[in-house]
Motif scaffolding. Sequence first.
Motif, PDB file in Angstrom:
ATOM      1  N   GLY A 130      11.918 -87.501 128.765  1.00 42.22           N
ATOM      2  CA  GLY A 130      13.096 -87.534 129.599  1.00 42.22           C
ATOM      3  C   GLY A 130      13.107 -86.532 130.718  1.00 42.22           C
ATOM      4  N   LEU A 131      12.032 -85.807 130.862  1.00 39.91           N
ATOM      5  CA  LEU A 131      11.966 -84.833 131.947  1.00 39.91           C
ATOM      6  C   LEU A 131      11.404 -85.490 133.192  1.00 39.91           C
ATOM      7  CD1 LEU A 131      10.813 -81.573 130.173  1.00 39.91           C
ATOM      8  CD2 LEU A 131      13.121 -82.357 130.732  1.00 39.91           C
ATOM      9  N   LYS A 132      12.004 -85.120 134.281  1.00 40.81           N
ATOM     10  CA  LYS A 132      11.589 -85.699 135.543  1.00 40.81           C
ATOM     11  C   LYS A 132      10.307 -85.047 136.033  1.00 40.81           C
ATOM     12  CE  LYS A 132      13.309 -86.742 140.148  1.00 40.81           C
ATOM     13  NZ  LYS A 132      14.255 -86.331 141.187  1.00 40.81           N
ATOM     14  N   LYS A 133       9.499 -85.833 136.704  1.00 42.32           N
ATOM     15  CA  LYS A 133       8.288 -85.312 137.330  1.00 42.32           C
ATOM     16  C   LYS A 133       8.274 -85.737 138.789  1.00 42.32           C
ATOM     17  CE  LYS A 133       4.385 -85.787 135.144  1.00 42.32           C
ATOM     18  NZ  LYS A 133       3.299 -86.393 134.372  1.00 42.32           N
ATOM     19  N   GLY A 134       7.328 -85.227 139.479  1.00 43.65           N
ATOM     20  CA  GLY A 134       7.186 -85.609 140.877  1.00 43.65           C
ATOM     21  C   GLY A 134       7.971 -84.719 141.815  1.00 43.65           C
ATOM     22  N   SER A 135       8.167 -85.232 143.002  1.00 45.98           N
ATOM     23  CA  SER A 135       8.791 -84.437 144.062  1.00 45.98           C
ATOM     24  C   SER A 135      10.206 -84.004 143.698  1.00 45.98           C
ATOM     25  CB  SER A 135       8.836 -85.243 145.360  1.00 45.98           C
ATOM     26  OG  SER A 135       7.544 -85.529 145.791  1.00 45.98           O
ATOM     27  N   TRP A 136      10.527 -82.847 144.159  1.00 44.33           N
ATOM     28  CA  TRP A 136      11.873 -82.315 143.916  1.00 44.33           C
ATOM     29  C   TRP A 136      12.832 -82.816 144.981  1.00 44.33           C
ATOM     30  CZ3 TRP A 136      13.708 -78.068 140.659  1.00 44.33           C
ATOM     31  CH2 TRP A 136      12.814 -77.750 139.640  1.00 44.33           C
ATOM     32  N   THR A 137      14.050 -83.088 144.526  1.00 43.03           N
ATOM     33  CA  THR A 137      15.083 -83.493 145.471  1.00 43.03           C
ATOM     34  C   THR A 137      15.813 -82.242 145.970  1.00 43.03           C
ATOM     35  OG1 THR A 137      16.791 -83.686 143.774  1.00 43.03           O
ATOM     36  CG2 THR A 137      15.426 -85.634 144.198  1.00 43.03           C
ATOM     37  N   ALA A 138      16.523 -82.407 147.048  1.00 44.04           N
ATOM     38  CA  ALA A 138      17.292 -81.288 147.607  1.00 44.04           C
ATOM     39  C   ALA A 138      18.328 -80.796 146.602  1.00 44.04           C
ATOM     40  CB  ALA A 138      17.958 -81.725 148.911  1.00 44.04           C
ATOM     41  N   GLU A 139      18.846 -81.739 145.848  1.00 48.58           N
ATOM     42  CA  GLU A 139      19.859 -81.376 144.856  1.00 48.58           C
ATOM     43  C   GLU A 139      19.254 -80.508 143.754  1.00 48.58           C
ATOM     44  OE1 GLU A 139      23.025 -83.613 141.803  1.00 48.58           O
ATOM     45  OE2 GLU A 139      21.562 -84.762 142.957  1.00 48.58           O
ATOM     46  N   GLU A 140      18.079 -80.896 143.319  1.00 43.63           N
ATOM     47  CA  GLU A 140      17.395 -80.110 142.289  1.00 43.63           C
ATOM     48  C   GLU A 140      17.055 -78.718 142.816  1.00 43.63           C
ATOM     49  OE1 GLU A 140      14.830 -83.099 139.503  1.00 43.63           O
ATOM     50  OE2 GLU A 140      14.252 -82.994 141.612  1.00 43.63           O
ATOM     51  N   ASP A 141      16.576 -78.700 144.041  1.00 36.81           N
ATOM     52  CA  ASP A 141      16.257 -77.411 144.659  1.00 36.81           C
ATOM     53  C   ASP A 141      17.485 -76.503 144.671  1.00 36.81           C
ATOM     54  OD1 ASP A 141      13.615 -77.999 145.115  1.00 36.81           O
ATOM     55  OD2 ASP A 141      13.879 -78.544 147.228  1.00 36.81           O
ATOM     56  N   GLN A 142      18.598 -77.096 145.048  1.00 39.08           N
ATOM     57  CA  GLN A 142      19.817 -76.305 145.161  1.00 39.08           C
ATOM     58  C   GLN A 142      20.239 -75.763 143.800  1.00 39.08           C
ATOM     59  OE1 GLN A 142      21.050 -75.520 148.211  1.00 39.08           O
ATOM     60  NE2 GLN A 142      22.118 -74.007 146.951  1.00 39.08           N
ATOM     61  N   LYS A 143      20.093 -76.603 142.795  1.00 35.87           N
ATOM     62  CA  LYS A 143      20.445 -76.161 141.440  1.00 35.87           C
ATOM     63  C   LYS A 143      19.576 -74.987 141.018  1.00 35.87           C
ATOM     64  CE  LYS A 143      22.322 -80.398 139.323  1.00 35.87           C
ATOM     65  NZ  LYS A 143      22.076 -81.458 138.324  1.00 35.87           N
ATOM     66  N   LEU A 144      18.312 -75.104 141.300  1.00 38.65           N
ATOM     67  CA  LEU A 144      17.384 -74.048 140.898  1.00 38.65           C
ATOM     68  C   LEU A 144      17.665 -72.757 141.668  1.00 38.65           C
ATOM     69  CD1 LEU A 144      14.982 -73.079 139.295  1.00 38.65           C
ATOM     70  CD2 LEU A 144      13.462 -74.174 140.949  1.00 38.65           C
ATOM     71  N   VAL A 145      17.874 -72.911 142.960  1.00 39.32           N
ATOM     72  CA  VAL A 145      18.157 -71.729 143.785  1.00 39.32           C
ATOM     73  C   VAL A 145      19.442 -71.058 143.314  1.00 39.32           C
ATOM     74  CG1 VAL A 145      18.827 -70.975 146.096  1.00 39.32           C
ATOM     75  CG2 VAL A 145      16.897 -72.526 145.811  1.00 39.32           C
ATOM     76  N   ASP A 146      20.453 -71.873 143.099  1.00 41.84           N
ATOM     77  CA  ASP A 146      21.739 -71.328 142.666  1.00 41.84           C
ATOM     78  C   ASP A 146      21.589 -70.555 141.357  1.00 41.84           C
ATOM     79  OD1 ASP A 146      22.964 -72.358 144.868  1.00 41.84           O
ATOM     80  OD2 ASP A 146      23.804 -74.116 143.858  1.00 41.84           O
ATOM     81  N   TYR A 147      20.852 -71.174 140.458  1.00 40.34           N
ATOM     82  CA  TYR A 147      20.704 -70.531 139.154  1.00 40.34           C
ATOM     83  C   TYR A 147      19.940 -69.207 139.268  1.00 40.34           C
ATOM     84  CZ  TYR A 147      19.684 -69.681 134.272  1.00 40.34           C
ATOM     85  OH  TYR A 147      19.609 -69.101 133.024  1.00 40.34           O
ATOM     86  N   VAL A 148      18.841 -69.253 139.993  1.00 40.20           N
ATOM     87  CA  VAL A 148      18.022 -68.043 140.098  1.00 40.20           C
ATOM     88  C   VAL A 148      18.775 -66.940 140.839  1.00 40.20           C
ATOM     89  CG1 VAL A 148      15.911 -67.087 141.091  1.00 40.20           C
ATOM     90  CG2 VAL A 148      15.839 -69.272 139.924  1.00 40.20           C
ATOM     91  N   GLN A 149      19.504 -67.331 141.852  1.00 39.26           N
ATOM     92  CA  GLN A 149      20.272 -66.322 142.589  1.00 39.26           C
ATOM     93  C   GLN A 149      21.337 -65.683 141.697  1.00 39.26           C
ATOM     94  OE1 GLN A 149      21.649 -68.399 146.081  1.00 39.26           O
ATOM     95  NE2 GLN A 149      19.846 -67.817 147.307  1.00 39.26           N
ATOM     96  N   LYS A 150      21.826 -66.468 140.795  1.00 43.11           N
ATOM     97  CA  LYS A 150      22.901 -65.975 139.939  1.00 43.11           C
ATOM     98  C   LYS A 150      22.367 -65.200 138.737  1.00 43.11           C
ATOM     99  CE  LYS A 150      27.303 -67.687 138.090  1.00 43.11           C
ATOM    100  NZ  LYS A 150      28.129 -68.893 137.859  1.00 43.11           N
ATOM    101  N   HIS A 151      21.289 -65.708 138.163  1.00 43.24           N
ATOM    102  CA  HIS A 151      20.805 -65.122 136.911  1.00 43.24           C
ATOM    103  C   HIS A 151      19.423 -64.494 137.016  1.00 43.24           C
ATOM    104  CE1 HIS A 151      23.728 -68.334 135.724  1.00 43.24           C
ATOM    105  NE2 HIS A 151      24.165 -67.379 134.896  1.00 43.24           N
ATOM    106  N   GLY A 152      18.789 -64.690 138.145  1.00 39.00           N
ATOM    107  CA  GLY A 152      17.424 -64.189 138.261  1.00 39.00           C
ATOM    108  C   GLY A 152      16.455 -65.133 137.590  1.00 39.00           C
ATOM    109  N   HIS A 153      15.174 -64.957 137.906  1.00 38.64           N
ATOM    110  CA  HIS A 153      14.214 -65.858 137.271  1.00 38.64           C
ATOM    111  C   HIS A 153      13.604 -65.196 136.049  1.00 38.64           C
ATOM    112  CE1 HIS A 153      10.855 -63.607 139.007  1.00 38.64           C
ATOM    113  NE2 HIS A 153      11.528 -63.606 140.140  1.00 38.64           N
TER     114      HIS A 153
END
Length: 305
Positions: free
Chosen positions: A12-35
């Motif tokens: 059930g995990l997605k593969k392939g190119s990242w969407t802008a939405e996914e990018d935003q989620k990841l950026v938001d999370y890392v900015q908030k919690h760090g990587h």
Amino acid sequence: MRKSSLCREQNGLKKGSWTAEEDQKLVDYVQKHGHGRWRTLPKHAGLKRCGKSCRLRWTNYLRPDIKRGKFSIEEEETIIQLHSGMGNKWSAIASHLPGRTDNEIKNYWNTHITKKLLRMGIDPVTHAPRLDLLEPSSSLLINPPQFDLPSLLSIRSYLNPDILNLATTLLSCQDNFKTQEMVTSMQQNQLQSPFLPQSQLMQVTNSSSILPYFGHDVNINGHQPYNNLANYGYDESKQGTVSQNGAFWCNNLGFGSSSSITPLNSSGTSYVNGCTSTEDERDSNCSKILTFDFPMSGLDVNGLA
DNA sequence: AAACCTTCCAACCGCCCCTCC
DNA sequence: GGGAGGGGCGGTTGGAAGGTT
């Protein structure tokens, strides 16, 4: 359980190119919690990706300090230099290039630099001149590599001087006439490179192992007046050595043990007209420089010797 | 204009090392 | 000491984009 298969085994995990939405989620999370804790990060960030994919996306693309765009000549030099010492240690090389990722450097190496080195007759793996140049059956003998002066100048210091001397000797067999022609012309014309003491110049030219360095402003593309050449030991009145077809072959360019010589690019700028050219421009320059397009009009080719 | 070819690079894969327990 | 997990690394792949015929 192999860790490498963790991603693959998670259904059930997605593969392939990242969407802008996914990018935003990841950026938001890392900015908030760090990587870090990449394994659990996707779940917390609401991403249907494996942690490894998230880490890669972040480190190779989304990190705020990523430097996008084409590599500068300085970066290219650094890569070649480091690669000659480290080999395919892309992450180690990347640590010397702020803003560049190992993946980016690896791609650039594979798609650009290897081709460029091969074009110049240099083995990208060993950084030594390709000895298959000597194979009688080698197409390289029939169609010898046209060495790219600026690129050679940039990589000169990264190559083993002994290997270079050997290569120079070998290569000089291919097109010795043109080298000798130029050397003779230089000696007779009392040409002197601003970067080489006369004694050194004579020494290297006598051994046919090195040609003088050209300076920063030497016009290679014909975009500036050719009289700049006069500033670099080029006697305009006598006109330098060119072949009958107007091409200045660089097959015999070698740089000997030239580490003491001020590098052409010591200022940190690029070679051709001091511009910070783009990759395309550099390639373009290179391709032009391969056959130094001197204008034939007004050149007294026969009066050189 | 379309088919085909080439180039480029983001993303994936498998392996490895390090740390923790 | 050794197994498990986390993360990093280098090699490879697949598809998009651009170029050529």
